[in-house]
Design a protein around this motif. Structure first.
Motif: not given
Length: 162
Positions: A26-33, A36-43, A85-89, A94-100
């Motif tokens: 199972r592959n997943y992608g995640a985006v932390i926003v 309205d600014e993309v903070i980080s991505t992960g796979y 999460i590892i790639s984001a400050p 704090i107070g962000s959203e993650i899209y999965l």
């Protein structure tokens, strides 16, 4: 062309990100926003420098018939949420959203009832992320308030999987 709603726009980005994933199961992608600014991505992928499951052509968890949501210490990979999460400050999370978004590699369809594993839930909580958006279909998604994971602590009930 009709303009895409914002939540599905970020879920679409997460779906593009998952295409870099190296999981055979199972592959997943995640985006932390945030704001309205993309903070980080992960796979999903093995730690830097280690061979990925796609390179080895074997999934240890699949080979051992481990059910989804259990025994992630056996997995070779770092999950999409953890990599984002590892790639984001921290102050940006704090107070962000993650899209999965998750794709079942055997069928090419969205992972049914997808959710973060218990380890990723703990990381999301500690990162200060407030909401999780999880894609169910190309246009439908669920919204999870992270406070619900704090209040309804499945680890106290011995609940496994998702």
């Amino acid at each position: 062309m009709e303009r895409r709603d914002k939540i599905n726009y970020y879920l679409d980005l997460a779906e593009i990100v998952l295409q870099r994933g190296t999981c055979l199961r199972r592959n997943y992608g995640a985006v932390i926003v945030k704001n309205d600014e993309v903070i980080s991505t992960g796979y999903v992928g093995a730690p830097r420098g280690r061979k990925n499951c796609t390179d080895l052509k074997v999934c240890i968890r699949q080979q051992l018939k481990i059910p989804r949501g259990e025994r992630y210490e056996v997995c070779r990979s770092v999950h999409a949420e953890a990599n984002a999460i590892i790639s984001a400050p921290r102050d940006k999370m704090i107070g962000s959203e993650i899209y999965l978004v998750g794709i079942d590699m055997s069928t090419g369809t969205y992972v049914e009832n997808a959710n973060s594993c218990s380890m990723c839930k703990r990381m999301i909580i500690n990162a200060g992320i407030s909401r999780v958006y999880i894609r169910d279909t190309k246009d439908a998604y669920r919204i999870i308030n992270v406070d619900d994971w704090i209040i309804n602590d499945e680890s106290l009930n011995g609940i496994f999987g998702y």
